[in-house]
Structures are given as structure tokens and as C-alpha cells.
Enzyme design. Structure first.
Site: not given
Ligand SMILES: [Zn+2]
Length: 149
Positions: A74, A77
Site C-alpha cells: 500500500c 501506507c
């Protein structure tokens, strides 16, 4: 917090060996070391949780625990990771910051119904008290947590 009697002790879970330590509230600012493994109870960095240590920290820590649900694939993230680490330096030792890799520990992510990442969830006294999806910078993480407590 200002009304806490000086004799009060808080349960603080060691980020290294998961032992539950009793730390006098007045000594919390000093951080302290674990009575079992002698490591520092606060390192100014988020704790990497797994399925076992997640339940220990959420269930036994008297401190609020802020969990970053993330995954290696991600992009947002990974972008937020340095901001979250910086937030740990600002919020410890009043709040424990931790990370849960939702790819490696999918049962935890499923239990809490994490649908998008990154998601920040704040736990206190063993239950979730707030949740926020989407990447945030350090100032917004700190502000959001403080507004929830
Ligand atoms: Zn320890």
C-alpha cells in the site's frame, strides 16, 4: 489525567517481550525499563504487533493504543510510515503507538473489519474508541488522537 493520584500505577505492556509491567503514573514520563527483559518500555518508535502481541497490548495496556493498520503493498501506507513514527516520538509515553501488518495478520484485520488502509484505530481499556481511514501527516495524527481522548 491531572487528577490521577500519585500512587497510581499503570499497566504497560513491554514492546519487546510482552510482559505486563506496573509503572507508577508519576514515573511514566521517565519511560522506565521492563522488569522482565530490562529493555526500555518506550523507544519513540511504533511497536510492530502480531496476532499474539496485538491482543496483549489492546487487552492489558492501561495506555491508549493507537494502531496503524497497513500493508507493504500500500503506497499511502508507506508514505505515512515516517509521519506515524514521528507521531510516536511526540505521543509516547502517554499513548502507545503500534503497527499491524494486515497482510501478515489477516485474522486481526478481519476481526475489526478493516476495509481500507491505512486505517488508524484508537483503543482504550480493551475496546476501540475511534477510527480514521486514510493517510495523515504527523500534525494531523497527533491532533486527531488528542481530540479523541
Ligand atoms: Zn520486556
Amino acid at each position: 489525567m491531572s487528577s490521577t493520584p500519585q500512587s497510581d500505577a499503570l499497566h504497560v505492556v513491554c514492546p519487546h517481550c510482552q510482559a505486563v509491567n506496573r509503572v507508577p503514573a508519576v514515573r511514566l514520563a521517565d519511560g522506565g525499563t521492563c522488569g522482565k527483559c530490562n529493555a526500555r518500555l518506550f523507544t519513540g518508535a511504533p511497536v510492530e504487533l502480531d496476532t499474539t502481541s496485538f491482543d496483549k497490548h489492546i487487552g492489558r495496556d492501561d495506555l491508549p493504543v493507537l494502531v496503524d493498520f497497513w500493508a507493504p503493498w500500500c503506497g499511502p501506507c508507506r508514505m505515512m510510515a515516517p509521519a506515524f513514527a514521528a507521531a510516536a516520538r511526540q505521543l509516547e509515553p502517554r499513548i502507545r503507538l503500534a503497527k499491524l501488518n494486515t497482510e501478515e495478520h489477516q485474522t486481526i484485520a478481519a476481526r475489526f473489519g478493516i476495509r481500507s488502509i491505512p486505517t488508524l484505530a484508537l483503543f482504550q481499556g480493551g475496546r476501540e474508541v475511534a477510527r480514521q481511514a486514510g493517510a495523515m501527516d504527523t500534525a494531523n495524527i497527533v491532533r486527531w488522537v488528542q481530540s479523541q481522548l
